[in-house]
Design a protein around this motif. Structure first.
Motif, PDB file in Angstrom:
ATOM      1  N   LEU A   7       3.845  -5.304   6.654  1.00  0.00           N
ATOM      2  CA  LEU A   7       3.957  -6.567   6.874  1.00  0.00           C
ATOM      3  C   LEU A   7       5.332  -7.079   6.042  1.00  0.00           C
ATOM      4  O   LEU A   7       5.929  -7.715   6.538  1.00  0.00           O
ATOM      5  CB  LEU A   7       2.812  -7.368   6.160  1.00  0.00           C
ATOM      6  N   CYS A   8       5.160  -6.534   4.542  1.00  0.00           N
ATOM      7  CA  CYS A   8       6.465  -6.757   4.069  1.00  0.00           C
ATOM      8  C   CYS A   8       7.778  -6.502   4.650  1.00  0.00           C
ATOM      9  O   CYS A   8       8.639  -7.152   4.796  1.00  0.00           O
ATOM     10  CB  CYS A   8       6.499  -5.977   2.640  1.00  0.00           C
ATOM     11  N   GLN A   9       7.802  -5.035   5.257  1.00  0.00           N
ATOM     12  CA  GLN A   9       8.994  -4.739   5.846  1.00  0.00           C
ATOM     13  C   GLN A   9       9.229  -5.780   7.047  1.00  0.00           C
ATOM     14  O   GLN A   9      10.465  -6.049   7.324  1.00  0.00           O
ATOM     15  CB  GLN A   9       8.699  -3.203   6.156  1.00  0.00           C
ATOM     16  N   LYS A  10       8.320  -5.854   7.882  1.00  0.00           N
ATOM     17  CA  LYS A  10       8.419  -6.808   8.925  1.00  0.00           C
ATOM     18  C   LYS A  10       9.071  -8.141   8.500  1.00  0.00           C
ATOM     19  O   LYS A  10      10.101  -8.647   9.253  1.00  0.00           O
ATOM     20  CB  LYS A  10       7.241  -6.913   9.688  1.00  0.00           C
ATOM     21  N   TYR A  11       8.556  -8.884   7.769  1.00  0.00           N
ATOM     22  CA  TYR A  11       9.131 -10.322   7.240  1.00  0.00           C
ATOM     23  C   TYR A  11      10.480 -10.027   6.758  1.00  0.00           C
ATOM     24  O   TYR A  11      11.402 -10.948   6.939  1.00  0.00           O
ATOM     25  CB  TYR A  11       7.882 -10.793   6.430  1.00  0.00           C
ATOM     26  N   GLU A  12      10.740  -9.124   5.859  1.00  0.00           N
ATOM     27  CA  GLU A  12      12.150  -8.996   5.475  1.00  0.00           C
ATOM     28  C   GLU A  12      13.107  -8.739   6.460  1.00  0.00           C
ATOM     29  O   GLU A  12      14.253  -9.217   6.355  1.00  0.00           O
ATOM     30  CB  GLU A  12      12.203  -7.642   4.540  1.00  0.00           C
ATOM     31  N   ASN A  13      12.782  -8.029   7.569  1.00  0.00           N
ATOM     32  CA  ASN A  13      13.834  -7.716   8.806  1.00  0.00           C
ATOM     33  C   ASN A  13      13.627  -9.102   9.570  1.00  0.00           C
ATOM     34  O   ASN A  13      14.830  -8.963  10.245  1.00  0.00           O
ATOM     35  CB  ASN A  13      13.081  -6.734   9.604  1.00  0.00           C
ATOM     36  N   MET A  72       0.195  -0.946  -4.162  1.00  0.00           N
ATOM     37  CA  MET A  72       1.564  -0.345  -3.650  1.00  0.00           C
ATOM     38  C   MET A  72       2.648  -1.126  -4.558  1.00  0.00           C
ATOM     39  O   MET A  72       2.288  -2.396  -4.947  1.00  0.00           O
ATOM     40  CB  MET A  72       1.548  -0.837  -2.272  1.00  0.00           C
ATOM     41  N   ASN A  73       3.783  -0.602  -4.709  1.00  0.00           N
ATOM     42  CA  ASN A  73       4.665  -1.162  -5.217  1.00  0.00           C
ATOM     43  C   ASN A  73       5.854  -1.172  -4.380  1.00  0.00           C
ATOM     44  O   ASN A  73       6.213   0.019  -3.788  1.00  0.00           O
ATOM     45  CB  ASN A  73       4.972  -0.667  -6.609  1.00  0.00           C
ATOM     46  N   GLY A  74       7.098  -1.964  -4.191  1.00  0.00           N
ATOM     47  CA  GLY A  74       8.030  -1.940  -3.334  1.00  0.00           C
ATOM     48  C   GLY A  74       9.194  -2.965  -3.868  1.00  0.00           C
ATOM     49  O   GLY A  74       8.765  -3.613  -4.372  1.00  0.00           O
ATOM     50  N   MET A  75      10.207  -2.857  -3.044  1.00  0.00           N
ATOM     51  CA  MET A  75      11.332  -3.597  -3.523  1.00  0.00           C
ATOM     52  C   MET A  75      11.440  -4.379  -2.201  1.00  0.00           C
ATOM     53  O   MET A  75      12.151  -3.745  -1.150  1.00  0.00           O
ATOM     54  CB  MET A  75      12.629  -2.844  -3.834  1.00  0.00           C
TER      55      MET A  75
END
Length: 240
Positions: free
Chosen positions: A58-64, A30-33
């Motif tokens: 999880l990336c989305q959760k912690y960024e938020n 997976m790749n994301g910004m």
């Protein structure tokens, strides 16, 4: 960086996987910004793409929770509260308490209230301009991690002009949480790259380590300064 530790978001990857996998099959990827950088997660020993999807969540959760640039994040709400107490997620409170502990251990050299200075310098978009000395001194006067109060899941800035930036600790925490998730789902060969923060879960295989390249600073190409053979550990770079 400035005297009090300041995290400079990496606009390019200083650390990256060079080659190899646990078998001839291509890894799931997976790749994301996220976190102001390119995030890449590769998994070699599962074909279940839902595992990768959960990693991205999880990336989305912690960024938020931890982002300083998302207005609705816990950190932004703390910074915008003008010194009033703010109720936050348990993980945000725990991470801030951990950061304050490192502030104590380093006698303030690690300081998550660096945000007034990092905003002034605007590292991600600065064209080489140095801020006015008076503005630097004013911002420095609000950098003091001892002005952060954590009570349960409530966080308060005792200096209303202070501001928190978790950039120097958040990505390491997030990488560890993603690793915990992968291990809980029987993934034992993976590489988590959060843009300058690389965490290796296991190795390429039982007999081979992962190979991670460190890019030579100030070069436009992918010329390497050195390579590292890694298994079950992290390697982190900062700035150039």
């Amino acid at each position: 960086s400035i005297r009090k530790l300041c995290f400079i978001p990496l606009l390019f990857l200083l650390l990256f996987s060079l080659s190899g996998c646990a078998s001839s099959a291509e890894p799931l990827q997976m790749n994301g910004m996220y976190f102001d950088t390119i995030v890449t997660i590769r998994i070699w020993d599962t074909s279940d793409r839902s595992v990768l999807e959960e990693c991205e969540k999880l990336c989305q959760k912690y960024e938020n929770l931890f982002s300083r640039t998302i207005d609705t994040s816990d950190v932004s709400r703390i910074n915008q509260a003008n010194g009033q107490p703010v109720a936050v997620d348990q993980e945000t409170a725990d991470l801030i308490k951990t950061a304050l502990h490192y502030g104590d251990l380093s006698d303030g050299k690690f300081d998550i209230t660096i945000a007034p200075l990092s905003e002034l310098w605007n590292f991600g978009h600065n064209d080489g301009q140095i801020p006015d000395p008076a503005a630097i001194e004013e911002a420095r006067s609000h950098v003091n991690y001892k002005n952060v109060k954590v009570d349960g899941t409530t966080v308060q800035l005792l200096d209303p002009k202070a501001a928190i930036d978790l950039g120097a600790i958040a990505k390491g925490y997030i990488a560890d949480k993603i690793k915990d998730y992968l291990l809980a789902h029987n993934v034992t060969s993976a590489m988590i790259n959060l843009g300058g923060n690389v965490l290796c879960v296991g190795g390429k295989s039982d007999s081979k380590d992962f190979t991670v390249g460190v890019k030579k600073p100030f070069t436009q190409s992918n010329e390497l300064l050195l390579t590292l053979n890694l298994r079950d550990c992290s390697v982190v770079s900062s700035g150039t």
